[in-house]
Design a protein around this motif. Structure first.
Motif, PDB file in Angstrom:
ATOM      1  N   ALA A  24     -13.779   3.569 -16.000  1.00  0.00           N
ATOM      2  CA  ALA A  24     -13.401   2.794 -14.812  1.00  0.00           C
ATOM      3  C   ALA A  24     -12.957   3.756 -13.708  1.00  0.00           C
ATOM      4  N   PRO A  25     -13.449   3.585 -12.480  1.00  0.00           N
ATOM      5  CA  PRO A  25     -13.068   4.499 -11.388  1.00  0.00           C
ATOM      6  C   PRO A  25     -11.595   4.335 -11.030  1.00  0.00           C
ATOM      7  N   GLU A  26     -11.001   5.453 -10.699  1.00  0.00           N
ATOM      8  CA  GLU A  26      -9.602   5.424 -10.243  1.00  0.00           C
ATOM      9  C   GLU A  26      -9.551   4.793  -8.869  1.00  0.00           C
ATOM     10  N   GLU A  27      -8.484   4.058  -8.607  1.00  0.00           N
ATOM     11  CA  GLU A  27      -8.305   3.445  -7.296  1.00  0.00           C
ATOM     12  C   GLU A  27      -6.923   3.782  -6.749  1.00  0.00           C
ATOM     13  N   ARG A  28      -6.891   4.017  -5.473  1.00  0.00           N
ATOM     14  CA  ARG A  28      -5.624   4.269  -4.791  1.00  0.00           C
ATOM     15  C   ARG A  28      -5.559   3.331  -3.594  1.00  0.00           C
ATOM     16  N   THR A  29      -4.507   2.551  -3.525  1.00  0.00           N
ATOM     17  CA  THR A  29      -4.363   1.551  -2.475  1.00  0.00           C
ATOM     18  C   THR A  29      -3.207   1.917  -1.552  1.00  0.00           C
ATOM     19  N   PHE A  30      -3.459   1.781  -0.256  1.00  0.00           N
ATOM     20  CA  PHE A  30      -2.465   2.103   0.767  1.00  0.00           C
ATOM     21  C   PHE A  30      -2.318   0.901   1.699  1.00  0.00           C
ATOM     22  N   ALA A  31      -1.081   0.567   1.998  1.00  0.00           N
ATOM     23  CA  ALA A  31      -0.797  -0.537   2.917  1.00  0.00           C
ATOM     24  C   ALA A  31      -0.458   0.021   4.297  1.00  0.00           C
ATOM     25  N   GLU A  32      -0.531  -0.836   5.283  1.00  0.00           N
ATOM     26  CA  GLU A  32      -0.154  -0.425   6.637  1.00  0.00           C
ATOM     27  C   GLU A  32       1.286   0.108   6.630  1.00  0.00           C
ATOM     28  N   GLY A  33       1.471   1.258   7.252  1.00  0.00           N
ATOM     29  CA  GLY A  33       2.795   1.879   7.292  1.00  0.00           C
ATOM     30  C   GLY A  33       3.010   2.907   6.215  1.00  0.00           C
ATOM     31  N   ASP A  34       2.123   2.952   5.197  1.00  0.00           N
ATOM     32  CA  ASP A  34       2.265   3.955   4.134  1.00  0.00           C
ATOM     33  C   ASP A  34       1.907   5.343   4.669  1.00  0.00           C
ATOM     34  N   SER A  35       2.557   6.335   4.103  1.00  0.00           N
ATOM     35  CA  SER A  35       2.293   7.728   4.474  1.00  0.00           C
ATOM     36  C   SER A  35       1.470   8.395   3.392  1.00  0.00           C
ATOM     37  N   LEU A  36       0.634   9.322   3.811  1.00  0.00           N
ATOM     38  CA  LEU A  36      -0.184  10.075   2.865  1.00  0.00           C
ATOM     39  C   LEU A  36      -0.568  11.395   3.502  1.00  0.00           C
ATOM     40  N   GLU A  37      -0.899  12.366   2.661  1.00  0.00           N
ATOM     41  CA  GLU A  37      -1.356  13.657   3.174  1.00  0.00           C
ATOM     42  C   GLU A  37      -2.862  13.593   3.365  1.00  0.00           C
ATOM     43  N   TYR A  38      -3.282  13.811   4.587  1.00  0.00           N
ATOM     44  CA  TYR A  38      -4.710  13.729   4.901  1.00  0.00           C
ATOM     45  C   TYR A  38      -5.132  14.942   5.719  1.00  0.00           C
ATOM     46  N   ASP A  39      -6.050  15.702   5.172  1.00  0.00           N
ATOM     47  CA  ASP A  39      -6.600  16.867   5.876  1.00  0.00           C
ATOM     48  C   ASP A  39      -5.497  17.815   6.332  1.00  0.00           C
TER      49      ASP A  39
END
Length: 284
Positions: A168-183
């Motif tokens: 089963a593929p891994e899934e990561r869910t982000f909601a509006e306002g969530d922070s994440l490291e991108y590029d």
């Protein structure tokens, strides 16, 4: 009488011409100056305007060679640097493939009024099949369903549904306002719609300006004119009218000096001409 008259005229010419020459020699050339400039800094010093810090990184005299055999010109140059914080953004379109955390993911946005975006891991089915000696290297489709052909030790084939065979593929869910490291940036999920998710983050831009004498630069809503009182100092003044008035005064002074020099030259030449004429023999 003729020579006496000439002597008088020559004396008058020389006195007036000498006075003009003396005025030129003793006159003080006006210079641009500001009693209370907005900023007066040397290289390595900083100043602030509207909460922004600016650094004077260089104040130096430059030499520029003239073209076609012309003489070299010298001028002062000041360099100012500062950093500006700006907002950057990126969009994840629904159904597209994006790179996140060093891997490729499929963007999944569901619902008519979504507030979340899901990144679904992309399974490398080809690599998995190639690493499984009991499975064919390609899937097959039967009645619209995808299967993996698996052979047992006797060579008998079994069709295994892809959903059961592959992890089963891994899934990561982000909601509006969530922070994440991108590029390499600390990004925030700013908005999610049915078509895309928008990420925003702050970035720092390095800016620089080089100024010569009389150049202008605008910081915020204020425009400053650059002046170099010496070879180590940069002055910025918002009083452009005072600067222009001083330039006009200098131009007037130069015209005044040029006029006096011409008068002195004309009177000197006139005196020499009269002296020459006084010694011309008379025919009467």
């Amino acid at each position: 009488m003729q020579r006496r008259a000439v002597a008088v005229y020559v004396a008058v010419f020389l006195v007036v011409g000498g006075a003009a020459g003396t005025l030129v020699a003793t006159a003080d050339t006006p210079e641009v100056s500001f009693e209370d400039p907005d900023f007066e800094r040397s290289a390595g010093e900083t100043f602030e305007h509207a909460g922004q810090t600016y650094s004077v990184t260089e104040v130096t005299e430059k030499t520029e060679s003239g073209g076609h055999g012309g003489g070299a010109s010298h001028f002062m140059l000041g360099t100012i640097k500062w950093n500006v914080t700006a907002e950057a953004s990126a969009s994840w379109s629904n159904g597209s493939t994006v790179t996140y955390d060093g891997e490729e993911w499929t963007v999944v946005i569901e619902g008519e009024d979504p507030s979340e975006v899901t990144l679904r891991e992309q399974i490398d089915k080809t690599a998995i099949l190639q690493n499984d000696s009991s499975a064919d290297n390609e899937t097959v489709t039967s009645d619209g369903e995808e299967y993996v052909v698996v052979r047992d030790e006797n060579g008998d084939k079994t069709l295994v549904p892809s959903d059961e065979y592959f992890p089963a593929p891994e899934e990561r869910t982000f909601a509006e306002g969530d922070s994440l490291e991108y590029d390499g940036n600390d990004a925030t999920i700013d908005d999610v719609t049915t078509s895309e998710a928008v990420l925003v983050w702050e970035t720092t831009e390095n800016r620089e300006v080089e100024l010569k004498q009389g150049d202008t630069v605008t910081f915020g809503e204020t425009t400053y004119v650059a002046h170099f009182p010496d070879k180590e100092t940069l002055v910025l003044s918002s009083d452009q009218e005072a600067y222009q008035a001083q330039l006009d005064q200098i131009d007037t002074f130069q015209e005044y000096v040029t006029g006096l020099r011409r008068i002195a030259a004309i009177l000197t030449m006139g005196a020499l001409t009269l002296i020459g004429l006084a010694f011309v023999p008379s025919r009467y």
